[in-house]
Each structure stands twice: as structure tokens, then as C-alpha cells.
Design a protein around this motif. Structure first.
Motif, PDB file in Angstrom:
ATOM      1  N   ASN A  51     -17.677 -82.361 -28.169  1.00 54.87           N
ATOM      2  CA  ASN A  51     -16.731 -81.581 -28.083  1.00 54.87           C
ATOM      3  C   ASN A  51     -16.868 -79.969 -28.209  1.00 54.87           C
ATOM      4  OD1 ASN A  51     -15.123 -83.501 -26.723  1.00 54.87           O
ATOM      5  ND2 ASN A  51     -14.317 -84.105 -28.601  1.00 54.87           N
ATOM      6  N   GLU A  52     -16.133 -79.508 -29.168  1.00 57.45           N
ATOM      7  CA  GLU A  52     -16.303 -78.040 -29.529  1.00 57.45           C
ATOM      8  C   GLU A  52     -17.728 -77.813 -30.210  1.00 57.45           C
ATOM      9  OE1 GLU A  52     -14.794 -80.082 -33.293  1.00 57.45           O
ATOM     10  OE2 GLU A  52     -14.171 -80.183 -31.160  1.00 57.45           O
ATOM     11  N   GLN A  53     -18.466 -78.710 -30.539  1.00 55.25           N
ATOM     12  CA  GLN A  53     -19.761 -78.529 -31.116  1.00 55.25           C
ATOM     13  C   GLN A  53     -20.619 -78.348 -29.945  1.00 55.25           C
ATOM     14  OE1 GLN A  53     -20.233 -82.274 -32.860  1.00 55.25           O
ATOM     15  NE2 GLN A  53     -20.022 -81.380 -34.963  1.00 55.25           N
ATOM     16  N   ALA A  54     -20.524 -78.895 -28.465  1.00 55.77           N
ATOM     17  CA  ALA A  54     -21.559 -78.700 -27.446  1.00 55.77           C
ATOM     18  C   ALA A  54     -21.238 -77.524 -26.829  1.00 55.77           C
ATOM     19  CB  ALA A  54     -21.233 -80.076 -26.672  1.00 55.77           C
ATOM     20  N   THR A  55     -21.592 -76.452 -27.509  1.00 56.56           N
ATOM     21  CA  THR A  55     -21.516 -75.180 -26.807  1.00 56.56           C
ATOM     22  C   THR A  55     -22.875 -74.997 -25.826  1.00 56.56           C
ATOM     23  OG1 THR A  55     -22.304 -73.917 -28.581  1.00 56.56           O
ATOM     24  CG2 THR A  55     -20.072 -74.006 -28.378  1.00 56.56           C
ATOM     25  N   ARG A  56     -23.070 -74.000 -24.956  1.00 58.98           N
ATOM     26  CA  ARG A  56     -24.231 -73.813 -24.388  1.00 58.98           C
ATOM     27  C   ARG A  56     -25.316 -73.129 -25.260  1.00 58.98           C
ATOM     28  NH1 ARG A  56     -26.623 -71.714 -19.472  1.00 58.98           N
ATOM     29  NH2 ARG A  56     -27.908 -70.077 -19.782  1.00 58.98           N
ATOM     30  N   GLY A  84     -20.656 -82.818 -14.703  1.00 55.42           N
ATOM     31  CA  GLY A  84     -21.496 -82.244 -14.010  1.00 55.42           C
ATOM     32  C   GLY A  84     -21.032 -81.537 -12.782  1.00 55.42           C
ATOM     33  N   SER A  85     -21.622 -80.558 -12.322  1.00 50.66           N
ATOM     34  CA  SER A  85     -21.122 -79.451 -11.221  1.00 50.66           C
ATOM     35  C   SER A  85     -22.145 -78.810 -10.351  1.00 50.66           C
ATOM     36  CB  SER A  85     -20.206 -78.520 -12.049  1.00 50.66           C
ATOM     37  OG  SER A  85     -19.329 -77.724 -10.926  1.00 50.66           O
ATOM     38  N   GLN A  86     -21.637 -77.899  -9.606  1.00 55.62           N
ATOM     39  CA  GLN A  86     -22.614 -76.885  -9.049  1.00 55.62           C
ATOM     40  C   GLN A  86     -22.190 -75.486  -9.176  1.00 55.62           C
ATOM     41  OE1 GLN A  86     -22.054 -78.783  -4.977  1.00 55.62           O
ATOM     42  NE2 GLN A  86     -24.440 -79.448  -5.077  1.00 55.62           N
ATOM     43  N   GLN A  87     -23.281 -74.519  -8.748  1.00 58.74           N
ATOM     44  CA  GLN A  87     -22.861 -73.181  -8.897  1.00 58.74           C
ATOM     45  C   GLN A  87     -23.822 -72.503  -7.588  1.00 58.74           C
ATOM     46  OE1 GLN A  87     -25.793 -71.776 -12.537  1.00 58.74           O
ATOM     47  NE2 GLN A  87     -23.544 -71.767 -12.646  1.00 58.74           N
ATOM     48  N   VAL A 105     -25.113 -79.090 -15.680  1.00 61.41           N
ATOM     49  CA  VAL A 105     -24.347 -79.718 -16.615  1.00 61.41           C
ATOM     50  C   VAL A 105     -23.152 -78.886 -17.060  1.00 61.41           C
ATOM     51  CG1 VAL A 105     -25.824 -81.556 -16.878  1.00 61.41           C
ATOM     52  CG2 VAL A 105     -26.039 -79.609 -18.332  1.00 61.41           C
ATOM     53  N   VAL A 106     -21.965 -79.382 -17.322  1.00 59.88           N
ATOM     54  CA  VAL A 106     -21.043 -78.445 -17.764  1.00 59.88           C
ATOM     55  C   VAL A 106     -20.832 -78.800 -19.380  1.00 59.88           C
ATOM     56  CG1 VAL A 106     -18.703 -77.530 -17.591  1.00 59.88           C
ATOM     57  CG2 VAL A 106     -19.637 -78.799 -15.448  1.00 59.88           C
ATOM     58  N   LEU A 107     -21.213 -77.438 -20.148  1.00 58.10           N
ATOM     59  CA  LEU A 107     -20.760 -77.429 -21.530  1.00 58.10           C
ATOM     60  C   LEU A 107     -19.435 -77.059 -21.809  1.00 58.10           C
ATOM     61  CD1 LEU A 107     -24.399 -76.429 -22.287  1.00 58.10           C
ATOM     62  CD2 LEU A 107     -23.301 -78.863 -22.152  1.00 58.10           C
ATOM     63  N   ASP A 117     -22.614 -72.784 -16.830  1.00 60.56           N
ATOM     64  CA  ASP A 117     -23.177 -73.852 -17.071  1.00 60.56           C
ATOM     65  C   ASP A 117     -24.647 -74.094 -17.202  1.00 60.56           C
ATOM     66  OD1 ASP A 117     -20.626 -74.685 -15.985  1.00 60.56           O
ATOM     67  OD2 ASP A 117     -21.266 -75.513 -14.075  1.00 60.56           O
ATOM     68  N   LEU A 118     -25.389 -75.164 -17.687  1.00 57.63           N
ATOM     69  CA  LEU A 118     -26.691 -75.330 -17.876  1.00 57.63           C
ATOM     70  C   LEU A 118     -27.062 -75.761 -16.539  1.00 57.63           C
ATOM     71  CD1 LEU A 118     -28.775 -74.868 -19.985  1.00 57.63           C
ATOM     72  CD2 LEU A 118     -28.609 -77.521 -20.304  1.00 57.63           C
ATOM     73  N   ALA A 119     -27.834 -74.831 -15.694  1.00 52.14           N
ATOM     74  CA  ALA A 119     -28.535 -75.263 -14.404  1.00 52.14           C
ATOM     75  C   ALA A 119     -29.645 -76.004 -14.581  1.00 52.14           C
ATOM     76  CB  ALA A 119     -28.780 -73.830 -13.676  1.00 52.14           C
ATOM     77  N   ASP A 120     -29.919 -76.820 -13.535  1.00 50.62           N
ATOM     78  CA  ASP A 120     -31.118 -77.671 -13.401  1.00 50.62           C
ATOM     79  C   ASP A 120     -32.342 -77.013 -13.677  1.00 50.62           C
ATOM     80  OD1 ASP A 120     -30.627 -76.224 -11.006  1.00 50.62           O
ATOM     81  OD2 ASP A 120     -31.001 -77.950  -9.788  1.00 50.62           O
ATOM     82  N   LYS A 121     -32.556 -75.877 -13.287  1.00 52.07           N
ATOM     83  CA  LYS A 121     -33.559 -75.089 -13.426  1.00 52.07           C
ATOM     84  C   LYS A 121     -33.752 -74.631 -14.912  1.00 52.07           C
ATOM     85  CE  LYS A 121     -34.693 -75.324  -9.153  1.00 52.07           C
ATOM     86  NZ  LYS A 121     -33.518 -76.274  -8.814  1.00 52.07           N
ATOM     87  N   GLU A 122     -32.905 -74.446 -15.459  1.00 51.83           N
ATOM     88  CA  GLU A 122     -32.883 -74.063 -17.032  1.00 51.83           C
ATOM     89  C   GLU A 122     -33.282 -75.431 -17.815  1.00 51.83           C
ATOM     90  OE1 GLU A 122     -29.824 -70.799 -18.083  1.00 51.83           O
ATOM     91  OE2 GLU A 122     -28.673 -72.363 -17.222  1.00 51.83           O
TER      92      GLU A 122
END
Length: 649
Positions: A51-56, A84-87, A105-107, A117-122
Motif C-alpha cells: 500500500n502506501e509503502q509501495a511508492t515509485r 497493470g496498465s499502459q501509457q 505496473v501501477v505503483l 507508472d513504472l514502465a516495462d523499459k524501466e
């Protein structure tokens, strides 16, 4: 010494506009307990962010620092349970993204001002920086990774797919580690589309993803708790395997577990090198557990060395796990020294009561006699008048098989009242399990159909959480000229014109001791057939084999109605003592002709504790006239056969 460095991230409490989830924190909590029970404390470095611990920032820094190992002896695990999502991808990444979209992945702070979000390439870049410092890296993503599979789902099934982030994202906001090259090909060697998270050719990590790119990852209520379908299946696969299963083995177990609960979700196992599929799960860092269950006296009382993470179920009212107690190393074919009942299930052990009391100075062997079998929770939804009539009919149901609940989200089965009758379905499955029950006495026939389905589902999931028989005690080989076994371990066979396909199952006892085996066919139309062997089960001496010739069938009636695919669940039961599974037999369900309850055999003397348990699968109301003295050790294995019958041109 081998070392496991694990980072587990689970997010339920997403702030708006991202919809919240219910099972992600439970997922990572269960995985943390499983790892702690299997890996010695000195060899496990575990970090859980929820939850709130899981920031980017927290997640990226944890990947950089916590997962970095000390060389080939270190195994790293990154486990994400959430959305998960897209951008939209920035122009700098267009050459890598033909559709100009990143999977993400959505943090917890991804959609806040200044957050992303944390993108797949990241993520790929971060993992590449870690992979050079460890001997092995596993990535588990229990989330959607594409919008392609979005579809309507029942209200009691939640999708782990957040709305797309429509904000234009400049490349300057991407992490320095962002991967810009060495991307995997679009397709695997066998032609399947790779996911955006697939390992690059230069990387040495294994990926387990919740679903295909065209599907959605689902979460639902399991045992009264929200869980991801993938995470729950993976937990059970690890719980039920005492040895060191390969990734290929785990994928087979997980796929079966997911598809038993939801439809249109096929877990994916991907590696840069196909040979990695045969590596031991987590690089072999999970030590094989001792197979013998022991009983000892601790300060808080008598307990066995198996608990929730080993699959010991919680007591259900007066129904609980019963054990026979023997001297350590003693065989179980004689009378036990004592009997024990589980009263409380802890993560790593279970508290028991003992009758009679034994010398607390010794450690004893314990063998499971029976386990509690929970009735299936059934919710009735729809029009008021038909629902009331059905509830009245349910008052005469076998309450050891089914019980009514008012919460569809917590139900195992759903009955929907329609103008033309009643429709039976399951959470996670959109199509009806059986045809609509209509016509005269529809309420009574619906309840009888429910009891049939409940018996089938109970047997389908039956397993022994504390067996001492290893997974390879009986080797199962399948051969067929009509098809082959797919990557997920399922046999797929096809009709040739009107000729039904045949296949052979070979059972081989790989141990030195004699074992009894039965092969049960659980059909998609809720039949249970036990006639593979004349007496229900057969004896295999050490090293012996037996062939069972079978035929995949899809009836003319179903085929003409448009059904072109049918799945059979073959359940292989192996026991140290003789048993008779024929009490489980039930014909295929035809709702138009279900007029009476199926006959449950009872009254005969049970030869072993397994006989008694199998009778209880059908109903706890059927009691054996004599308590068995011999305590059987037993296990189950599963094989799925998909029969295709193409439509006529």
C-alpha cells in the motif's frame, strides 16, 4: 551458502482514480509466509512493501539495493501484485514500441502529480542492473500488462487493470536504467506472442506473468479472502511440492490451478533460454522438505511440524484434520499409539489435542487420516419470487456439500434466477456451468444439480497436504498420435473426421514399495468415472508399470449444438494401501433428467483411512459401519486432456 533476496510488492489501497483491489496484500503476505517456511532464516533476506509503502521511489530503490546480490550464490525474486496498465510512449521509444504504448505496473503514487507508472523499459533496465550481481533472477507479475483483454466481468471478479494514463510523458522522466536495446523478438520459438515483460536475450531471468497479452489478470474471493488467481495457484503449487520442482513443473501446476477457478487467463512462463524452463524453481534455493510429519510437545502444547503454509486446513466447526500417531520410523499398517485432532493452524505448525496422552520426551510420527471438507458456498441472485422458491428447496439440500450465502463475492457457486429457469455458474466464469434448469420441479432439480457439481469440484481440488509420497512416486507418461502435450502440460488431441482420438496413460511406480493407484475421469459435464481398473484401483509393485488406453470424446449432441472443445480432468490417486474409489462414481449431468439424488454407497467396511475420506467427498452423511484400522498415506496428481472436434465445413 545459497541466499535468497526477495522483494514483494502488493497494493490494494490505490487512491482515485485508480480502482482499489482486495487481494494483493494477501498475495504478498502469503508468499512471504511460504518463503519463510521453506528457506532457512539465515539464507533469506525479505522485504515486503504494501500500500502506501509501495511508492515509485521506494520500489525502484529497493530493486537497486535490496535485490543486488553477492554473486552466483544469490537468487533474487521480484514479486508484484497490483494493477497493470499502459501509457503513451515518448518518441524516443517508438522504435521499440510499434503501437507507441508502454506496458506498466501501477505503483501507489503513480497517478499523483509528478508521479508515473513504472514502465516495462524501466523495469527491464532495473532488472538488468540486478542480474549481473546474482546467479538467478525470478520475476512474478500478478497484474494485467495490456488493455487488449478488457472485457465485461461479473461483479464478484475484479480485474487488475488500471485505466490508461493519458498524460503525455516526456522521456526525461524515465529512469536512467531504462532499457533501449537488446529487446526480445516479438514471438517465442513456438510462435506465441511474447509479453512486454519478456526477458531480453542478454538477461538471465525467468518471468511468470499472470496472463497472456490478450487476457486480464483476475482476483476473486478464495477461502473468504481476496486473492489473485495466479498468486493463489502459485502458493498452492509451492505448498504441495516438498521437493525442488522445475519451472516447467510449477507452470503446469499453476496453469491448472488458475483455469480451475477462472476462464480466459493463461499464466505465462518465459525465459531468454529455453533450457531455463528445466531449472529448479528459484534456482533451487528452496530446500527439499523432509517428508515425514512429526509430532512433539512444545511449551504451548502438542503440535505437528506443518501449518498453513504447508496446506493444513483450518478446522470447519467440528470437522478438522485427524491424525494417527506412531513411533518414529514405525509403519502405519497397525494400530496407532494415539490419535490427534488439529485445533489451531499456525503458519508453520499446527496445535493438536492428543488421545491418549503420550510421553512428552519423545518425538512421534504423525499421518493424516482425514481432512476437513468445507461445503461450497452458494449465492442465489435474480428475481425475488423464483429466488424464494429456490431457497425453500435448498432447505433439504445436503449441507455437507452446499450451504447458502448472501454474498456473491464470497460464493463458490452462483445461481442466477432467470425467467426461463435457473443458471449455475462460478465466480470468474461467465458461461453457465450447466444448461439452464427449466420446467417442472426446476427448484428441486437445480439443488440436485448443485450437489452433483459440488461433489465434482470437491474431488477436483482434493489433495493431501502432508503426504510423504513424493511427486514422482508414480510417473505419468502420456502418448497419442492424435496430438501432443502443450507447454502448460495439457494434452491436446483432435478428431479426424468422425473418428474420436485415442491416447494412452502409463503409470509407473518409481519407488521400491508397492503402491495402489486409481485413475478417475472428471468430465466437463460433471461426470465422475472410476472404471479405468475393474476394482477401481490397481496394485503396482515397485518398478512396475501399467497402460490405460483411453478415448477423448465429444458427444454428437454437444457437437451439433456448437461445442467444439471439451476438457477432461484425469485425477490419479496413489495410496500406500488398497482403496476403492467407486463410491465417487456419478453419471454426467443432464439437468432435464435429474429426478433423484445419486446413490452414495455406505455401510461397507472401509479398508483404510483413504476409503473413509473418499466416501466423505460425496457426503459426510454417509458413514462407514466400521472404523478403519490401517492408515493410508496418499497423494493426488492431475492431468488435463483437451479434445477438439472441428465443426463441419
Amino acid at each position: 551458502m545459497p541466499e535468497l533476496r526477495a522483494l514483494l510488492v502488493g497494493i490494494d489501497a490505490y487512491p482515485p482514480p485508480v480502482p482499489p483491489l482486495l487481494g494483493c496484500v494477501n498475495d504478498v503476505g502469503a508468499m512471504a509466509e511460504t518463503l519463510a517456511a521453506r528457506v532457512p532464516e539465515a539464507d533469506l533476506s525479505l522485504l515486503v512493501l504494501t500500500n502506501e509503502q509501495a511508492t515509485r521511489q521506494a520500489v525502484t530503490e529497493a530493486i537497486r539495493s535490496h535485490l543486488r546480490g553477492r554473486g552466483p550464490e544469490t537468487t533474487a525474486l521480484f514479486y508484484f501484485s497490483g494493477h497493470g496498465s499502459q501509457q503513451t510512449a515518448p518518441p524516443e521509444l517508438w522504435r521499440l514500441e510499434p503501437d507507441r504504448r508502454n506496458e506498466t505496473v501501477v505503483l501507489v503514487d503513480s497517478r499523483s502529480t509528478g508521479g508515473w507508472d513504472l514502465a516495462d523499459k524501466e523495469l527491464s533496465g532495473l532488472l538488468a542492473s540486478v542480474s549481473g550481481s546474482v546467479g538467478h533472477l525470478l520475476v512474478v507479475l500478478d497484474c494485467c500488462h495490456s488493455g487488449d483483454g478488457t472485457r465485461d466481468a461479473p461483479a464478484w471478479v475484479r480485474l487488475r487493470l488500471a485505466p490508461e494514463d493519458g498524460r503525455p510523458r516526456p522521456f526525461s522522466t524515465f529512469l536512467p536504467e531504462t532499457s533501449l536495446g537488446d529487446e526480445p523478438p516479438d514471438r517465442t520459438d513456438d510462435g506465441r506472442t511474447r509479453s512486454a515483460w519478456s526477458p531480453a536475450a542478454t538477461m538471465t531471468h525467468v518471468l511468470i506473468a499472470a496472463c497472456r497479452a490478450s487476457e486480464t489478470a483476475k482476483e476473486l474471493t478464495i477461502g473468504g479472502r481476496g486473492r489473485g488467481a495466479l498468486s493463489a495457484a502459485l502458493e498452492r503449487a509451492l505448498r504441495d511440492n516438498n521437493g525442488q520442482p522445475s519451472y516447467r513443473d510449477i507452470h503446469r501446476f499453476v496453469t491448472a490451478g488458475v483455469l480451475a477457478r477462472v476462464e480466459d487467463q493463461h499464466p505465462q512462463l518465459e525465459t531468454a533460454d529455453a533450457s531455463d524452463l528445466d531449472l529448479a524453481f528459484l534456482g533451487g534455493v528452496l530446500p527439499a522438505r523432509p517428508m515425514q510429519l512429526t509430532l512433539s510437545r512444545l511449551p504451548d502444547g502438542w503440535s505437528i511440524d506443518a501449518g498453513a503454509v504447508h496446506g493444513i486446513p483450518e478446522p470447519i466447526g467440528d470437522d478438522t484434520t485427524e491424525l494417527a500417531v506412531y513411533a518414529l520410523g514405525e509403519d502405519t499398517d497397525g494400530a496407532p499409539l494415539a490419535e490427534a485432532n488439529v485445533t489451531a493452524v499456525l503458519p508453520d505448525r499446527s496445535i493438536v489435542t492428543l488421545t491418549p496422552e503420550l510421553d512428552a520426551g519423545f518425538v512421534y510420527r504423525a499421518v493424516v487420516k482425514t481432512i476437513p471438507l468445507k461445503p461450497l458456498d452458494v449465492a442465489i441472485v435474480g428475481d425475488h419470487d423464483p429466488t424464494t422458491a429456490l431457497q425453500q428447496a435448498a432447505s433439504s439440500a445436503d449441507t455437507t456439500l452446499i450451504q447458502l450465502t448472501t454474498d456473491p463475492a464470497a460464493a463458490d457457486l452462483i445461481i442466477r434466477a432467470r425467467p426461463d429457469g435457473f443458471e449455475i455458474t462460478r465466480p470468474g466464469v461467465t458461461r453457465p456451468l450447466v444448461p439452464v434448469v427449466a420446467g417442472h420441479h426446476r427448484e428441486e432439480r437445480t439443488i440436485l444439480a448443485l450437489e452433483r457439481v459440488a461433489r465434482w469440484l470437491r474431488l477436483s481440488s482434493l489433495g493431501n497436504p502432508a503426504t510423504q509420497l513424493s511427486p514422482g512416486s508414480i510417473r505419468i507418461d502420456v502418448t497419442s498420435t492424435a496430438g501432443e502435450i502443450g507447454p502448460d502440460g495439457r494434452l491436446e488431441i483432435s478428431y479426424i473426421e468422425d473418428h474420436a482420438p485415442t491416447f494412452t496413460v502409463t503409470l509407473t511406480n518409481t519407488t521400491a514399495r508397492p503402491l495402489w493407484c486409481a485413475l478417475l475421469d472428471l468430465t466437463e459435464t460433471y461426470g465422475i468415472f472410476t472404471d479405468a481398473f475393474p476394482s477401481g484401483s490397481t496394485l503396482l509393485d515397485g518398478g512396475a508399470s501399467i497402460d490405460v488406453a483411453l478415448t477423448g470424446q465429444l458427444s454428437d449432441a454437444l457437437w451439433r449444438a456448437g461445442t467444439v472443445l471439451m476438457t477432461d480432468h484425469l485425477k490419479i490417486i496413489t495410496s500406500s494401501l488398497e482403496f476403492d474409489p467407486r463410491s465417487l462414481e456419478q453419471p454426467e449431468l443432464e439437468v432435464d433428467v435429474v429426478e433423484t439424488a445419486p446413490v452414495v454407497r455406505g455401510g461397507q467396511a472401509a479398508r483404510s483411512t483413504l476409503d473413509r475420506l473418499l466416501t466423505r467427498v460425496s457426503t459426510r452423511n454417509a458413514r462407514s459401519s466400521e472404523a478403519p484400522r490401517a492408515v493410508a498415506d496418499w497423494r493426488t496428481d492431475d492431468l488435463y486432456v483437451i479434445t477438439r472436434r472441428p465443426p463441419t465445413a
